[in-house]
Motif scaffolding. Structure first.
Motif, mmCIF file in Angstrom:
data_model
loop_
_atom_site.group_PDB
_atom_site.id
_atom_site.type_symbol
_atom_site.label_atom_id
_atom_site.label_comp_id
_atom_site.label_asym_id
_atom_site.label_seq_id
_atom_site.Cartn_x
_atom_site.Cartn_y
_atom_site.Cartn_z
ATOM 1 N N TYR A 1 9.007 1.552 5.779
ATOM 2 C CA TYR A 1 9.751 2.744 6.226
ATOM 3 C C TYR A 1 11.241 2.439 6.383
ATOM 4 O O TYR A 1 12.103 3.195 5.924
ATOM 5 C CB TYR A 1 9.134 3.202 7.542
ATOM 6 C CG TYR A 1 9.830 4.311 8.274
ATOM 7 C CD1 TYR A 1 9.628 5.648 7.935
ATOM 8 C CD2 TYR A 1 10.670 4.030 9.352
ATOM 9 C CE1 TYR A 1 10.238 6.675 8.639
ATOM 10 C CE2 TYR A 1 11.290 5.050 10.066
ATOM 11 C CZ TYR A 1 11.071 6.367 9.702
ATOM 12 O OH TYR A 1 11.684 7.374 10.405
ATOM 13 N N GLU A 2 11.554 1.323 7.019
ATOM 14 C CA GLU A 2 12.951 0.994 7.307
ATOM 15 C C GLU A 2 13.710 0.534 6.070
ATOM 16 O O GLU A 2 14.920 0.762 5.975
ATOM 17 C CB GLU A 2 13.006 -0.063 8.403
ATOM 18 C CG GLU A 2 12.533 0.463 9.774
ATOM 19 C CD GLU A 2 12.490 -0.617 10.841
ATOM 20 O OE1 GLU A 2 12.611 -1.809 10.489
ATOM 21 O OE2 GLU A 2 12.328 -0.253 12.022
ATOM 22 N N THR A 3 13.021 -0.123 5.146
ATOM 23 C CA THR A 3 13.699 -0.603 3.940
ATOM 24 C C THR A 3 13.702 0.435 2.823
ATOM 25 O O THR A 3 14.520 0.353 1.900
ATOM 26 C CB THR A 3 13.031 -1.885 3.412
ATOM 27 O OG1 THR A 3 11.667 -1.590 3.069
ATOM 28 C CG2 THR A 3 13.082 -2.998 4.445
ATOM 29 N N GLY A 4 12.756 1.389 2.886
ATOM 30 C CA GLY A 4 12.630 2.347 1.802
ATOM 31 C C GLY A 4 11.992 1.767 0.562
ATOM 32 O O GLY A 4 12.010 2.397 -0.507
ATOM 33 N N THR A 5 11.393 0.587 0.669
ATOM 34 C CA THR A 5 10.732 -0.054 -0.464
ATOM 35 C C THR A 5 9.310 0.460 -0.585
ATOM 36 O O THR A 5 8.609 0.640 0.416
ATOM 37 C CB THR A 5 10.715 -1.582 -0.278
ATOM 38 O OG1 THR A 5 12.049 -2.046 -0.028
ATOM 39 C CG2 THR A 5 10.169 -2.271 -1.517
ATOM 40 N N GLY A 6 8.864 0.664 -1.820
ATOM 41 C CA GLY A 6 7.532 1.198 -2.054
ATOM 42 C C GLY A 6 6.432 0.250 -1.594
ATOM 43 O O GLY A 6 6.480 -0.957 -1.842
ATOM 44 N N LEU A 7 5.413 0.820 -0.940
ATOM 45 C CA LEU A 7 4.269 0.054 -0.443
ATOM 46 C C LEU A 7 2.990 0.685 -0.972
ATOM 47 O O LEU A 7 2.750 1.879 -0.792
ATOM 48 C CB LEU A 7 4.254 0.046 1.088
ATOM 49 C CG LEU A 7 3.016 -0.566 1.754
ATOM 50 C CD1 LEU A 7 2.886 -2.046 1.408
ATOM 51 C CD2 LEU A 7 3.064 -0.366 3.266
ATOM 52 N N TYR A 8 2.158 -0.147 -1.587
ATOM 53 C CA TYR A 8 0.879 0.271 -2.145
ATOM 54 C C TYR A 8 -0.172 -0.707 -1.646
ATOM 55 O O TYR A 8 0.079 -1.907 -1.594
ATOM 56 C CB TYR A 8 0.957 0.246 -3.668
ATOM 57 C CG TYR A 8 -0.239 0.813 -4.395
ATOM 58 C CD1 TYR A 8 -0.266 2.136 -4.821
ATOM 59 C CD2 TYR A 8 -1.346 0.015 -4.674
ATOM 60 C CE1 TYR A 8 -1.354 2.653 -5.503
ATOM 61 C CE2 TYR A 8 -2.435 0.519 -5.351
ATOM 62 C CZ TYR A 8 -2.439 1.839 -5.767
ATOM 63 O OH TYR A 8 -3.516 2.349 -6.434
ATOM 64 N N VAL A 9 -1.362 -0.203 -1.281
ATOM 65 C CA VAL A 9 -2.420 -1.067 -0.751
ATOM 66 C C VAL A 9 -3.635 -1.005 -1.665
ATOM 67 O O VAL A 9 -4.049 0.075 -2.098
ATOM 68 C CB VAL A 9 -2.808 -0.676 0.689
ATOM 69 C CG1 VAL A 9 -3.816 -1.678 1.260
ATOM 70 C CG2 VAL A 9 -1.566 -0.626 1.574
#
Length: 394
Positions: free
Chosen positions: A113-121
């Protein structure tokens, strides 16, 4: 369209994911691998043609040519490595479970959220044919509104897969009611349309607690994961620490009122998952969980027991590992790397499955005491629900 260049951290038990992601000319290539095991690094050229191999995962994060990174390391390392990847601005694929505590999961979500980097699980069961078939049946209304879900997980290879390495050490996993059940809890949530609000559980180490163990720092037995011991009490060469339960039962109340139950046994003679979903107008149940197996639906009655169903749905044919799910999850991840947006897998859902497993494990180790599942920050819920595009405050 040029191939995405992907880095992989950890080429161990989930190496088939990296091999699936290496599709030169078809959308993605695995360009670099980081693994702390020199024997694994030595095998990289034969496993993934053209990929480089390094020991320190931070070398991958400094590589500007990589578009994304897959993290497939042991569970207890996910938090630190995932946050490194996200802070480096690389779209991250984190293999399930997201973490082994609620706090670890929340730290990863907040970092994304803070970095704005995409996260996929990597909850690849959402791409398994049997799961998607059951979800389609429910979405059509064939059994009415779901009200209760029961899941039984028979794990015939449990003594080999989970009690001969780090999985048997609760410091590394919290417990198998989290590590192994994270998939099933996530699927249960998806089918039921809600997240677990309150849990209680019972469990024990009934078979593998007294079997012969290896000395610390000794290798796993030759033929591990290729040759399997039977019956369960004949297993040998277990990990030097075995303090996770080999049987567990878990009851759940979801936030939409659905009542659910999950059962797991690691000394069954067979290996499959059985789901039963009962709605206001019928029930479904899967018989087998792979391509060619069946999901049966009963929605007339009342009757006594009958093996025949009102409708029988065949699980579609598929090639590849996990019934074709690994191919499909790699395709979705690559689409996410390129375009972002909402995906069938969900970082929030991944967190909620871990949270339910954590609290259930706490319950079973405290005699079945019920516990509420800690809520997630609404700002994080909103951010991921919007496809990780809006809602950030930093």
């Amino acid at each position: 369209m040029e191939d995405l260049r992907i880095g992989v951290i950890g080429l161990g038990l989930r190496r088939n994911l990296a091999i699936t992601a290496h599709r030169p000319g078809k959308g993605s290539v695995v360009a670099a691998v980081a693994d702390t095991d020199p024997a694994i690094r030595a095998r990289v050229p034969e496993l993934i043609e053209g990929a480089t191999a390094v020991a320190d995962h931070r070398r991958l994060l400094d590589d500007d040519s990589l578009d994304a990174v897959i993290v497939a390391t042991p569970d207890d390392t996910h938090e630190a490595i995932a946050c490194d990847v996200l802070k480096a601005g690389k779209t991250a694929y984190i293999e399930k479970p997201l973490g082994i505590t609620v706090e670890q999961c929340d730290t990863i979500l907040r970092t994304a959220y803070e970095t704005g980097t995409g996260l996929y699980v990597g909850h690849n069961m959402r791409h398994m044919g049997v799961v998607r078939l059951m979800r389609d049946i429910i979405a059509r209304g064939d059994i009415g509104e779901p009200k209760t879900v029961w899941v039984r997980h028979f794990v015939s290879y449990g003594g080999d897969y989970y009690f001969k390495d780090w999985h048997a050490d609760r410091r590394r996993t919290t417990g198998l009611l989290l590590q192994k059940a994270a998939h099933d809890i996530d699927v249960l949530h998806w089918l039921a349309g809600g997240y677990t609000r309150r849990v209680n559980a019972l469990g024990d180490l009934m078979v593998y607690g007294d079997l012969p163990r290896r000395e610390p720092d000794t290798p796993r037995p030759e033929g591990w994961l290729r040759e399997f011991d039977w019956p369960p009490a004949e297993r040998r060469d277990l990990h030097h620490i075995v303090d996770v339960e080999d049987v567990s039962v878990m009851n759940m109340q979801l936030d939409n009122g659905v009542i659910a139950a999950y059962q797991q046994c690691h000394f069954s003679p067979d290996y499959f998952r059985n789901y039963t979903v009962i709605g206001t107008e019928g029930r479904l149940e899967n018989f087998g969980d792979g391509p060619g197996d069946e999901v049966r639906v009963w929605n007339t009655g009342p009757t006594a027991y009958r093996a025949d169903a009102d409708a029988v749905h065949r699980v579609p044919d598929a090639d590849g590992s996990h019934g074709g799910a690994d191919d499909r999850i790699v395709e979705e991840f690559c689409r996410f790397v390129r375009d972002g947006g909402v995906t069938d897998t969900s970082p929030v859902a991944a967190r909620m499955s871990v949270a339910a497993g954590v609290m259930a494990t706490r319950s079973l180790r405290e005699g079945g005491t019920p516990y509420d599942v800690p809520p997630l920050d609404p700002a994080l819920m909103a951010y991921f629900a919007a496809g990780q595009r809006t809602g950030r405050t930093t």
